[in-house]
Design an enzyme around this catalytic site. Structure first.
Site, PDB file in Angstrom:
ATOM      1  N   SER A  86      37.133 -10.515 -50.651  1.00  0.00           N
ATOM      2  CA  SER A  86      35.941  -9.963 -49.962  1.00  0.00           C
ATOM      3  C   SER A  86      34.624 -10.759 -50.084  1.00  0.00           C
ATOM      4  O   SER A  86      34.839 -11.631 -51.078  1.00  0.00           O
ATOM      5  CB  SER A  86      35.693  -8.599 -50.534  1.00  0.00           C
ATOM      6  N   TYR A 127      34.460  -2.477 -58.328  1.00  0.00           N
ATOM      7  CA  TYR A 127      35.362  -2.997 -57.372  1.00  0.00           C
ATOM      8  C   TYR A 127      35.157  -4.485 -56.946  1.00  0.00           C
ATOM      9  O   TYR A 127      36.127  -5.074 -56.890  1.00  0.00           O
ATOM     10  CB  TYR A 127      35.055  -2.015 -55.925  1.00  0.00           C
ATOM     11  N   LEU A 157      29.478   1.981 -42.836  1.00  0.00           N
ATOM     12  CA  LEU A 157      28.793   2.178 -41.963  1.00  0.00           C
ATOM     13  C   LEU A 157      29.566   2.640 -40.543  1.00  0.00           C
ATOM     14  O   LEU A 157      29.174   3.765 -39.939  1.00  0.00           O
ATOM     15  CB  LEU A 157      27.880   0.816 -41.450  1.00  0.00           C
ATOM     16  N   ASP A 189      53.548   1.315 -49.740  1.00  0.00           N
ATOM     17  CA  ASP A 189      52.207   2.048 -49.642  1.00  0.00           C
ATOM     18  C   ASP A 189      52.281   3.410 -50.589  1.00  0.00           C
ATOM     19  O   ASP A 189      53.497   4.035 -50.307  1.00  0.00           O
ATOM     20  CB  ASP A 189      51.553   2.398 -48.433  1.00  0.00           C
ATOM     21  N   LYS A 218      37.812  -7.824 -57.472  1.00  0.00           N
ATOM     22  CA  LYS A 218      38.184  -8.919 -56.363  1.00  0.00           C
ATOM     23  C   LYS A 218      37.862 -10.479 -57.183  1.00  0.00           C
ATOM     24  O   LYS A 218      39.060 -11.082 -56.795  1.00  0.00           O
ATOM     25  CB  LYS A 218      37.308  -8.787 -55.168  1.00  0.00           C
ATOM     26  N   ASP A 226      23.220  -2.906 -52.860  1.00  0.00           N
ATOM     27  CA  ASP A 226      23.613  -3.482 -51.390  1.00  0.00           C
ATOM     28  C   ASP A 226      22.983  -4.668 -51.309  1.00  0.00           C
ATOM     29  O   ASP A 226      21.853  -5.235 -52.133  1.00  0.00           O
ATOM     30  CB  ASP A 226      22.802  -2.521 -50.303  1.00  0.00           C
ATOM     31  N   TYR A 271      44.052   0.746 -43.207  1.00  0.00           N
ATOM     32  CA  TYR A 271      43.244   0.186 -42.044  1.00  0.00           C
ATOM     33  C   TYR A 271      43.620  -1.110 -41.736  1.00  0.00           C
ATOM     34  O   TYR A 271      44.367  -1.431 -40.736  1.00  0.00           O
ATOM     35  CB  TYR A 271      41.769   0.429 -42.566  1.00  0.00           C
ATOM     36  N   ARG A 319      20.148   1.662 -50.591  1.00  0.00           N
ATOM     37  CA  ARG A 319      21.436   2.051 -51.435  1.00  0.00           C
ATOM     38  C   ARG A 319      21.575   1.096 -52.398  1.00  0.00           C
ATOM     39  O   ARG A 319      21.545  -0.050 -52.365  1.00  0.00           O
ATOM     40  CB  ARG A 319      22.845   2.047 -50.642  1.00  0.00           C
TER      41      ARG A 319
HETATM   42  N1  UDP Z   1      24.785   1.652 -44.335  1.00  0.00           N
HETATM   43  C1  UDP Z   1      23.931   2.435 -43.917  1.00  0.00           C
HETATM   44  N2  UDP Z   1      24.314   3.808 -43.856  1.00  0.00           N
HETATM   45  C2  UDP Z   1      25.468   4.183 -44.137  1.00  0.00           C
HETATM   46  C3  UDP Z   1      26.523   3.265 -44.668  1.00  0.00           C
HETATM   47  C4  UDP Z   1      26.194   2.007 -44.592  1.00  0.00           C
HETATM   48  O1  UDP Z   1      22.843   2.225 -43.566  1.00  0.00           O
HETATM   49  O2  UDP Z   1      25.702   5.510 -44.170  1.00  0.00           O
HETATM   50  C5  UDP Z   1      24.685   0.232 -44.345  1.00  0.00           C
HETATM   51  C6  UDP Z   1      24.696  -0.343 -45.890  1.00  0.00           C
HETATM   52  O3  UDP Z   1      23.496  -0.202 -46.429  1.00  0.00           O
HETATM   53  C7  UDP Z   1      24.952  -1.991 -45.427  1.00  0.00           C
HETATM   54  C8  UDP Z   1      25.669  -1.922 -44.143  1.00  0.00           C
HETATM   55  O4  UDP Z   1      25.479  -0.531 -43.572  1.00  0.00           O
HETATM   56  O5  UDP Z   1      23.544  -2.493 -45.187  1.00  0.00           O
HETATM   57  C9  UDP Z   1      27.046  -1.952 -44.230  1.00  0.00           C
HETATM   58  O6  UDP Z   1      27.619  -1.238 -45.209  1.00  0.00           O
HETATM   59  P1  UDP Z   1      29.303  -1.017 -45.416  1.00  0.00           P
HETATM   60  O7  UDP Z   1      29.154   0.001 -46.517  1.00  0.00           O
HETATM   61  O8  UDP Z   1      29.876  -0.821 -44.235  1.00  0.00           O
HETATM   62  O9  UDP Z   1      29.604  -2.347 -45.961  1.00  0.00           O
HETATM   63  P2  UDP Z   1      29.203  -3.423 -47.393  1.00  0.00           P
HETATM   64  O10 UDP Z   1      28.762  -4.399 -46.552  1.00  0.00           O
HETATM   65  O11 UDP Z   1      28.376  -2.470 -48.025  1.00  0.00           O
HETATM   66  O12 UDP Z   1      30.508  -3.492 -47.968  1.00  0.00           O
END
Ligand code: UDP
Length: 350
Positions: free
Chosen positions: A126, A151, A202, A32, A155, A300, A12, A297
């Protein structure tokens, strides 16, 4: 112009970076193993830039294969190392896979650099290394917090490996880029994110829900200590992010670094909630994203956004795209994928 090795170059962020490198005249060699990307990405890159980059299907954990690649493409001057496993949840289930892939790949490249006289290294890190920062926006000087997943730990360890290696040998010059949340796609819709299976992130979940591929988006948690109760992130346009890599590589080649290893946050400086993203996506694209609230989740972070001042002032890089245009590009890309799927299905019926 200089020859640059891009590991993970069909992925990506990698593919968008290859486009920006080629646009300003760099010669690119992609390595890759296609474990999470598609060879057809090369067609997209060629359509945008008119140039098909050299490509080698190599797993970066394979030291000998990398060694042969450096022999085949003499004169590589810098490496941008994207190739890594990146799914947080999967890393919890398969920690050894993550440690093996992410650490071995880095170690192999660092070992091969002096042998092949490659001094310059850009590393994809990250904002996960900050965990939940005590102060926001978070600067590069914020303390590193214990990682919440294998993960995230890879990093952190990779950053340490780069620092220790550079400390042991002044030959190395490196830039570590700490990404916040990359989203969107190239405005041409020739390349974009290609999630494998059910998306974890997301934005692909939002676009797939809008496209009807998923029934509804689950918003993870609405009881956080934020204005609307949902988590806050710093969403950065992927093309803006890609451009930062070109600047970083040029800075290394020009030997402009103030230290052997420099670290930069790459974000916009603005935090947006999950609901901000969903609502803005619906508004700018005129589509609905059915969603409901679900429990938090695990792992988070409540809120994190960047202080990008160092990248702004030292690199002269600044995020340019608006979140509106970025969310439009994400939707255009999802529509393009839908069209490609239709064409494939039609061809299969013939
Ligand atoms: N998120 C959500 N539903 C989803 C996927 C992500 O509500 O199906 C939320 C997640 O809890 C976080 C934000 O979106 O608050 C960004 O999540 P992502 O996995 O994209 O990136 P992260 O910051 O976790 O690396």
């Amino acid at each position: 112009m200089a020859k640059i090795l891009v590991t993970g170059g069909t992925g990506y962020i990698g593919s968008h970076t290859v486009v920006e490198l080629q646009k300003v005249g760099f010669e690119v060699v992609i390595v890759d193993n296609l474990s999470n990307s598609n060879i057809e990405v090369l067609n997209g890159i060629e359509k945008i830039t008119g140039i098909r980059p050299a490509f080698e299907n190599i797993d970066c954990t394979d030291y000998m294969a990398l060694d042969r690649m450096f022999e085949k493409y003499p004169g590589i001057e810098a490496i941008i190392h994207f190739a890594a496993s990146k799914a947080v949840g999967e890393s919890v289930e398969k920690p050894l896979l993550y440690y093996r892939n992410n650490l071995t790949s880095l170690i192999n490249l660092l070992q091969l650099m002096p042998i092949h006289k490659v001094k310059h290294f850009v590393f994809s890190s990250s904002c996960t290394v900050y965990g939940q920062p005590d102060e926001l926006p978070v600067t590069e000087n914020a303390p590193i917090k214990p990682a919440l997943s294998p993960y995230g730990n890879t990093k952190q360890i990779c950053e340490e490996i780069i620092q220790d290696t550079s400390h042991s040998n002044p030959f190395y010059r490196a830039i570590i880029l700490r990404y916040f949340n990359p989203i969107g796609a190239h405005p041409s819709a020739e390349i974009g994110e290609l999630p494998n299976g059910v998306p974890n992130n997301l934005l692909p979940y939002v676009t797939q829900t809008a496209a009807g591929l998923r029934k509804e988006l689950k918003v993870f948690g609405n009881d956080y200590n934020t204005p609307d109760g949902t988590c806050i992130r710093d969403y950065i346009n992927v093309v803006d992010l890609a451009k930062a890599h070109v600047i970083a590589v040029q800075r290394l080649l020009d030997e402009k670094g103030e230290k052997a290893v420099e670290i930069f946050n790459l974000g916009t400086g603005t935090g947006l909630s999950v609901l901000d993203i969903v609502n803005t996506f619906e508004r700018v694209n005129g589509v609905k994203v059915p969603h409901s609230f679900a429990p938090r989740r695990e792992g988070d972070i409540e809120k994190v956004w960047a202080d990008p001042t160092r990248a702004n002032t030292v690199l002269g890089w600044k995020a340019q795209e608006t979140v509106e245009d970025t969310l439009k590009s994400a939707w255009t890309w999802e529509c393009r994928l839908a069209k490609l799927r239709e064409e494939k299905a039609a061809n299969a019926e013939e």
